[in-house]
Design a protein around this motif. Sequence first.
Motif: not given
Length: 278
Positions: A118-126, A147-153, A270-278
Amino acid sequence: MTERVNAAQLQAWNGDNGRAWVTLQPVLDQTLKPFEDLIVDSVAAAAEPCARILDLGCGTGATTLALAERVGGLCTGIDISEPMIELARTRARERQLSVDFIIGDAQAFSFPAQTFDVLVSRFGVMFFDDPIAAFGNLRRATRPGGRLTFVCWRHPKDNPFMTTAERASAHLLPDLKPVIAGSPGPVAFADPDRTRSVLSAGGWTGIDIRPVDVTCTMPEHDLLPYLTQMGSVGRALRTVDTQTRAEVIAALHEAYSEFVVDGEVRYPAACWMVEARG
Ligand SMILES: C[S@@+](CC[C@H](N)C(=O)[O-])C[C@H]1O[C@@H](n2cnc3c(N)ncnc32)[C@H](O)[C@@H]1O
């Protein structure tokens, strides 16, 4: 000589930005806690292995440490900022958590292949200057099906708390550099179509992007320290004279009164929750 990737971000996060995040760590972690919870809940709820977790742009470590406490497994955080990682390591020692913190650029770091569940990030991939290369590198570090799961603005227009400082002080700080959606920075992934195409070009599949709206809070006494150190206004205030600084603070005080109720600051995020699969 080839130029180092993300040179501007490297400088900012090892300079003023990094110092501000270290100084304000308790305030930032409190106000961003709803996003830590969203990420940790989503990882904890997964009915699949999450033995190896990587937190991208982990900063001072809140999400990595929360994952180590709640989910367990081998948790690693990576960040380009030395001062922020130093604080993350101190916090891990204080909480007696065995977490690995790496100082490195997630876009270019040589991770062992197919390692993380699992890869995660709270506002760290922008903040990547080449996000396709970065997400390609990160996918190679992920086990197949991981899995990849991150939140961004979302867009600044949907986040008035983010933009009020610039609007209120623009007449006093004419050289302010506003955040630009789509450029490396907090709103790089404001447009979900761009995010989808970046992730897909980086080799990710099953991309799901959904809006999340939460109310963030902070005690009123933390508001001015926050506003005077964060973002473009915080940066501009480091070089202005005392008179201008006082005028900006008065303007911020006035403009942000709409967010203060009974000694507490409350604002919609107001954010996006982004999920994806490797
Ligand atoms: C907005 S802060 C978020 C920090 C942390 N995730 C949190 O929620 O407290 C963005 C973080 O991304 C890090 N960062 C920026 N570019 C990076 C890169 N190329 N590789 C790793 N970290 C990066 C910064 O140093 C900073 O710690």
